[in-house]
Scaffold this motif. Structure first.
Motif, short mmCIF file in Angstrom:
data_model
loop_
_atom_site.label_atom_id
_atom_site.label_comp_id
_atom_site.label_asym_id
_atom_site.label_seq_id
_atom_site.Cartn_x
_atom_site.Cartn_y
_atom_site.Cartn_z
N VAL A 79 0.83 -1.21 0.00
CA VAL A 79 0.00 0.00 0.00
C VAL A 79 0.86 1.25 0.00
O VAL A 79 0.38 2.35 0.27
N ALA A 82 1.24 4.36 2.85
CA ALA A 82 0.05 4.41 3.71
C ALA A 82 0.29 3.71 5.04
O ALA A 82 -0.26 4.12 6.07
N ARG A 85 1.75 6.08 7.28
CA ARG A 85 0.72 7.05 7.68
C ARG A 85 -0.12 6.50 8.83
O ARG A 85 -0.47 7.22 9.77
N ASP A 95 -3.59 12.62 10.06
CA ASP A 95 -3.30 12.55 8.64
C ASP A 95 -4.05 13.66 7.91
O ASP A 95 -5.21 13.95 8.23
N GLY A 118 -4.05 3.10 -0.46
CA GLY A 118 -3.47 3.81 0.67
C GLY A 118 -4.45 4.69 1.40
O GLY A 118 -4.54 4.65 2.64
N ASP A 119 -5.20 5.51 0.68
CA ASP A 119 -6.17 6.39 1.34
C ASP A 119 -7.28 5.59 2.00
O ASP A 119 -7.76 5.95 3.08
N VAL A 122 -5.96 4.32 5.33
CA VAL A 122 -5.91 5.40 6.33
C VAL A 122 -7.32 5.74 6.81
O VAL A 122 -7.55 5.95 8.01
#
Length: 265
Positions: A79, A82, A85, A95, A118-119, A122
């Motif tokens: 990912v 991420a 993060r 974030d 990735g988003d 998160v």
């Protein structure tokens, strides 16, 4: 069994093979292939060279890693940044995506342009709730699903909350009831020429290069209860083209965000 191809899908992606390393689970290979419209093949002791002879992309699943071999290059399923993060968020840092979308525990989120996930990861960590991620390309969808299942310890729980759906977000949004999600995420990332690295090369080779259009944004606003968070490169030129005002951020930020409120009833 294969799923039917989506409109505009690249033939190479449809011909991709999912198989296993010695430590991998053939059942997972069959499941990913069926879900995303790929071809599962038993490894049967074949070497990598034998697998590559047909010239199709090959996704190899091991117990703790997954690797995609395509056009002479190897890509590890991940990912990206991420996971870091998420680690920073666990230490109390906020974030930028979570802050700009004002995500709270229990929020339902749709990531309409999933990419590497990735988003979505998160967002799942921030909300502790299911996040739906849409990815049109079947090979990227399978690659991202494999990555989410193989995250290190602190990413495993949010990784399990991300539901990867193979779909063209433009058509999928039109089929959804109004106010289906609290927040919708849109990231027309392939307009950003500054991204570099092997995984971005992979995404560019499979991704949707058309810019985000106003109709898609309106559909996302209809589907959202609170609003839509749109990402762009730091200069925010795409946001301005859509009539959106980039949110204030630090001068060194590589990404710009804009908030589009949900459609009024």
């Amino acid at each position: 069994m294969k799923s039917s191809p989506l409109r505009g899908e690249r033939p190479a992606a449809r011909d991709a093979v999912v198989t296993t390393a010695p430590s991998g689970d053939p059942a997972e290979a069959r499941e990913l292939a069926e879900r995303f419209g790929l071809r599962a093949e038993a490894r049967e002791g074949r070497t990598l060279e034998e697998l590559f002879q047909a010239g199709s992309p090959v996704l190899i699943l091991a117990a703790r890693r997954a690797d995609l071999y395509e056009r002479g290059r190897t890509y590890r399923a991940t990912v990206g940044m991420a996971f870091l993060r998420v680690l920073r968020a666990r230490k109390g840092e906020t974030d930028p995506l979570v802050a700009h979308a004002d995500l709270e525990h229990g929020d339902s989120v749709l990531d309409a342009t999933l990419g590497l996930g990735g988003d979505a990861l998160v967002a799942a960590h921030a909300t502790g709730a299911r996040v739906v991620g849409l990815e049109k390309d079947p090979l990227i969808a399978a690659f991202t699903q494999a990555a989410l299942r193989r995250l290190p310890k602190h990413g495993r729980d949010p990784g399990r909350l991300v539901e990867v759906i193979r779909a063209d977000h433009r058509a999928w949004l039109k089929d959804q009831p109004a106010r289906s999600f609290d927040v919708v995420l849109l990231d027309p990332m392939f307009r950003r020429a500054g991204d570099s690295g092997p995984l971005f090369d992979l995404l560019r080779s499979h991704g949707e290069h058309a810019p985000l259009d106003a109709e898609t944004l309106r559909e996302a606003q209809r589907v959202a209860r609170r609003g839509v968070l749109v990402k762009d490169a730091a200069r925010g030129e795409e946001l301005q083209r859509l009539g959106l005002t980039p949110k204030a951020s630090r001068r060194s930020a590589a990404i710009a965000f804009a908030w589009a409120p949900a459609a009024q009833r």
